[in-house]
Design a protein around this motif. Structure first.
Motif, PDB file in Angstrom:
ATOM      1  N   GLN A 110       0.809  -1.110  -0.064  1.00 29.96           N
ATOM      2  CA  GLN A 110       0.091   0.068   0.147  1.00 29.96           C
ATOM      3  C   GLN A 110       1.008   1.361   0.040  1.00 29.96           C
ATOM      4  O   GLN A 110       1.743   1.309   0.865  1.00 29.96           O
ATOM      5  CB  GLN A 110      -0.805  -0.021   1.193  1.00 29.96           C
ATOM      6  CG  GLN A 110      -1.959   1.055   1.174  1.00 29.96           C
ATOM      7  CD  GLN A 110      -2.983   1.146   2.349  1.00 29.96           C
ATOM      8  OE1 GLN A 110      -2.604   0.729   3.267  1.00 29.96           O
ATOM      9  NE2 GLN A 110      -4.178   1.644   1.803  1.00 29.96           N
ATOM     10  N   PRO A 111       0.686   2.229  -0.998  1.00 29.59           N
ATOM     11  CA  PRO A 111       1.560   3.151  -1.091  1.00 29.59           C
ATOM     12  C   PRO A 111       1.304   4.337  -0.026  1.00 29.59           C
ATOM     13  O   PRO A 111       0.432   4.498   0.852  1.00 29.59           O
ATOM     14  CB  PRO A 111       1.008   3.880  -2.451  1.00 29.59           C
ATOM     15  CG  PRO A 111      -0.065   3.512  -2.700  1.00 29.59           C
ATOM     16  CD  PRO A 111      -0.563   1.955  -1.943  1.00 29.59           C
ATOM     17  N   VAL A 156      -8.782   8.641  12.087  1.00 33.22           N
ATOM     18  CA  VAL A 156      -8.684   9.522  10.836  1.00 33.22           C
ATOM     19  C   VAL A 156      -9.955   9.300  10.087  1.00 33.22           C
ATOM     20  O   VAL A 156     -10.657  10.058   9.714  1.00 33.22           O
ATOM     21  CB  VAL A 156      -7.405   8.897   9.936  1.00 33.22           C
ATOM     22  CG1 VAL A 156      -7.664   9.533   8.661  1.00 33.22           C
ATOM     23  CG2 VAL A 156      -6.040   9.350  10.559  1.00 33.22           C
ATOM     24  N   SER A 157     -10.147   7.894  10.001  1.00 32.03           N
ATOM     25  CA  SER A 157     -11.654   7.496   9.245  1.00 32.03           C
ATOM     26  C   SER A 157     -12.403   6.579  10.085  1.00 32.03           C
ATOM     27  O   SER A 157     -13.452   6.000   9.314  1.00 32.03           O
ATOM     28  CB  SER A 157     -11.091   7.041   7.971  1.00 32.03           C
ATOM     29  OG  SER A 157     -10.390   5.818   8.074  1.00 32.03           O
ATOM     30  N   GLY A 178      -3.543   5.124   2.968  1.00 36.70           N
ATOM     31  CA  GLY A 178      -5.083   5.015   3.159  1.00 36.70           C
ATOM     32  C   GLY A 178      -5.693   4.877   1.638  1.00 36.70           C
ATOM     33  O   GLY A 178      -4.962   4.907   0.509  1.00 36.70           O
ATOM     34  N   TYR A 179      -6.865   4.337   1.391  1.00 39.16           N
ATOM     35  CA  TYR A 179      -7.702   4.053   0.384  1.00 39.16           C
ATOM     36  C   TYR A 179      -7.595   5.127  -0.571  1.00 39.16           C
ATOM     37  O   TYR A 179      -7.785   5.158  -1.713  1.00 39.16           O
ATOM     38  CB  TYR A 179      -8.816   3.447   0.625  1.00 39.16           C
ATOM     39  CG  TYR A 179      -9.016   2.195   1.212  1.00 39.16           C
ATOM     40  CD1 TYR A 179      -7.928   1.373   1.498  1.00 39.16           C
ATOM     41  CD2 TYR A 179     -10.224   2.003   1.823  1.00 39.16           C
ATOM     42  CE1 TYR A 179      -8.133   0.122   1.965  1.00 39.16           C
ATOM     43  CE2 TYR A 179     -10.486   0.568   2.564  1.00 39.16           C
ATOM     44  CZ  TYR A 179      -9.244  -0.108   2.821  1.00 39.16           C
ATOM     45  OH  TYR A 179      -9.230  -1.405   3.483  1.00 39.16           O
ATOM     46  N   HIS A 180      -7.420   6.413  -0.208  1.00 39.26           N
ATOM     47  CA  HIS A 180      -7.683   7.688  -1.189  1.00 39.26           C
ATOM     48  C   HIS A 180      -6.252   7.703  -1.820  1.00 39.26           C
ATOM     49  O   HIS A 180      -6.199   8.292  -2.732  1.00 39.26           O
ATOM     50  CB  HIS A 180      -7.858   9.001  -0.296  1.00 39.26           C
ATOM     51  CG  HIS A 180      -7.831  10.022  -0.838  1.00 39.26           C
ATOM     52  ND1 HIS A 180      -8.690  10.416  -1.823  1.00 39.26           N
ATOM     53  CD2 HIS A 180      -6.774  11.001  -0.792  1.00 39.26           C
ATOM     54  CE1 HIS A 180      -8.505  11.685  -2.441  1.00 39.26           C
ATOM     55  NE2 HIS A 180      -7.411  12.051  -1.815  1.00 39.26           N
ATOM     56  N   THR A 238     -10.879   9.831   2.116  1.00 38.42           N
ATOM     57  CA  THR A 238     -11.259  10.912   1.332  1.00 38.42           C
ATOM     58  C   THR A 238     -10.671  12.018   1.391  1.00 38.42           C
ATOM     59  O   THR A 238      -9.498  12.382   1.975  1.00 38.42           O
ATOM     60  CB  THR A 238     -12.864  11.349   2.033  1.00 38.42           C
ATOM     61  OG1 THR A 238     -12.570  12.092   3.235  1.00 38.42           O
ATOM     62  CG2 THR A 238     -13.750  10.091   2.287  1.00 38.42           C
ATOM     63  N   PRO A 239     -10.957  12.888   0.354  1.00 35.57           N
ATOM     64  CA  PRO A 239     -10.106  14.068  -0.090  1.00 35.57           C
ATOM     65  C   PRO A 239     -10.389  15.052   1.247  1.00 35.57           C
ATOM     66  O   PRO A 239      -9.326  15.634   1.479  1.00 35.57           O
ATOM     67  CB  PRO A 239     -10.747  14.895  -1.233  1.00 35.57           C
ATOM     68  CG  PRO A 239     -11.533  13.793  -1.871  1.00 35.57           C
ATOM     69  CD  PRO A 239     -11.833  12.402  -0.913  1.00 35.57           C
TER      70      PRO A 239
END
Ligand code: C2E
Ligand code: MG
Ligand code: MG
Ligand code: MG
Length: 288
Positions: A45-46, A203-204, A254-256, A237-238
């Protein structure tokens, strides 16, 4: 009928064994063979630096492709592997594979590897890290080792010695899931971390509301105080990205930014980024 003594529990699928322990037992048998059957994969994951907006590394996450169950989550099999003593060989496979893969990436892109508590306490760990780096020919500074704060509940001399021995080899050390345990603040003072990973619940997660950002800000400034960088996990998310940026974190994951992806895909992502950077500095390659 199942007997209650220890010997009985060592027998497979005894008639009286409840469904739950039978399922566990079956998973255990499969897990013991998974390494030789080559059923593990690492996905990556980046991670993006917030100063440069560039991908500067990634985290290696293990996947178990089970022939009938499909992909089993590490949250399910890592604790089992710890219990039955398989975490050391599995962990060594992870270290070797991640280092070998990372050695193909351009520049100084880093790879982070998770260490579980039993692996951390194993006397084989320091040697395993050294030999994974040497076998891959990877610059030690491009490896990051993630440990959880739960591990450090006892600030024992043995734990401190292991951390120092790992650091002496050259990798960076990150504290994973920061803020979820009880030892957070004291272990920051007791241990030489390079980086704090802020747990994604701030965070989320469902609890990530207004004051969660205040926690993120506090951790970022705590990190700065101790000379540690901070990375926020679970940015989806953004809006979360914007908030995190304004709280002074060093980096995001994260996924974003990107989902965990196979080795070939992350290698392409890093290579594309390096190409774009090279073109933008080279007038020969700029678009007509
Ligand atoms: P972790 O080290 O905290 O890894 C982050 C987890 O969050 C990963 O789950 C990742 O897929 C997930 N994640 C990343 N971005 C987002 C996002 O934006 N939203 C949400 N909801 N989730 C996100 P994964 O891959 O299922 O791994 C779970 C845990 O299993 C890891 O937590 C780590 O503790 C452990 N683990 C994974 N790979 C290894 C390994 O090779 N060795 C050891 N010892 N443990 C591992
Ligand atoms: Mg991690
Ligand atoms: Mg984490
Ligand atoms: Mg976690």
């Amino acid at each position: 009928r199942a007997k209650r003594d220890g010997r009985a529990t060592a027998r497979f699928f005894e008639t009286g064994m409840d469904a739950c322990s039978q399922a566990r037992r079956a998973l255990e048998i499969d897990l013991r063979r998974a390494l030789v059957l080559d059923q593990f994969e690492l996905v990556y994951q980046p991670q993006m630096d917030l100063d440069s907006d560039r991908l500067v590394g990634c985290e290696a996450l293990i996947r178990w492709h089970h022939p009938t169950r499909g992909t089993v989550s590490p949250a399910e099999f890592i604790p089992l592997a710890e219990e039955i003593g398989l975490i050391v060989p599995i962990g060594e496979w992870v270290l070797r594979t991640a280092c070998r893969e990372a050695a193909r990436w351009p520049g100084d892109v880093t790879v982070a590897v998770n260490l579980s508590p039993a692996q951390f306490r194993s006397p084989a760990l320091v040697g395993a890290v050294a030999s994974a780096l040497a076998a891959a020919g990877l610059a030690p500074g491009r490896l990051e080792l993630e440990i959880t704060e739960g591990l450090l509940l006892q600030e024992s001399q043995a734990n401190i010695d292991t951390l120092n021995a790992l650091r002496a080899l050259g990798p960076r050390i990150a504290m994973d899931d920061f803020g979820t345990g009880y030892a957070s603040l004291s272990s920051l003072r007791a241990f030489p971390f390079d980086r704090i990973k802020i747990d994604r619940s701030f965070v989320s997660g469902p609890k990530a509301e207004r004051d969660a950002m205040a926690v993120v800000r506090a951790i970022a400034s705590l990190g700065a105080t101790y000379g540690m960088t901070t990375i926020a996990e679970g940015v989806e998310t953004p809006e979360q990205m914007r908030d995190i940026r304004s709280e002074g974190c060093t980096a995001v994951q994260g996924y974003h930014i990107g989902r965990p992806m196979p080795a070939a895909a992350i290698a392409r992502l890093f290579a594309d980024q390096a190409d774009t950077a090279a073109r933008s500095f080279d007038p020969q390659h700029s678009e007509p």
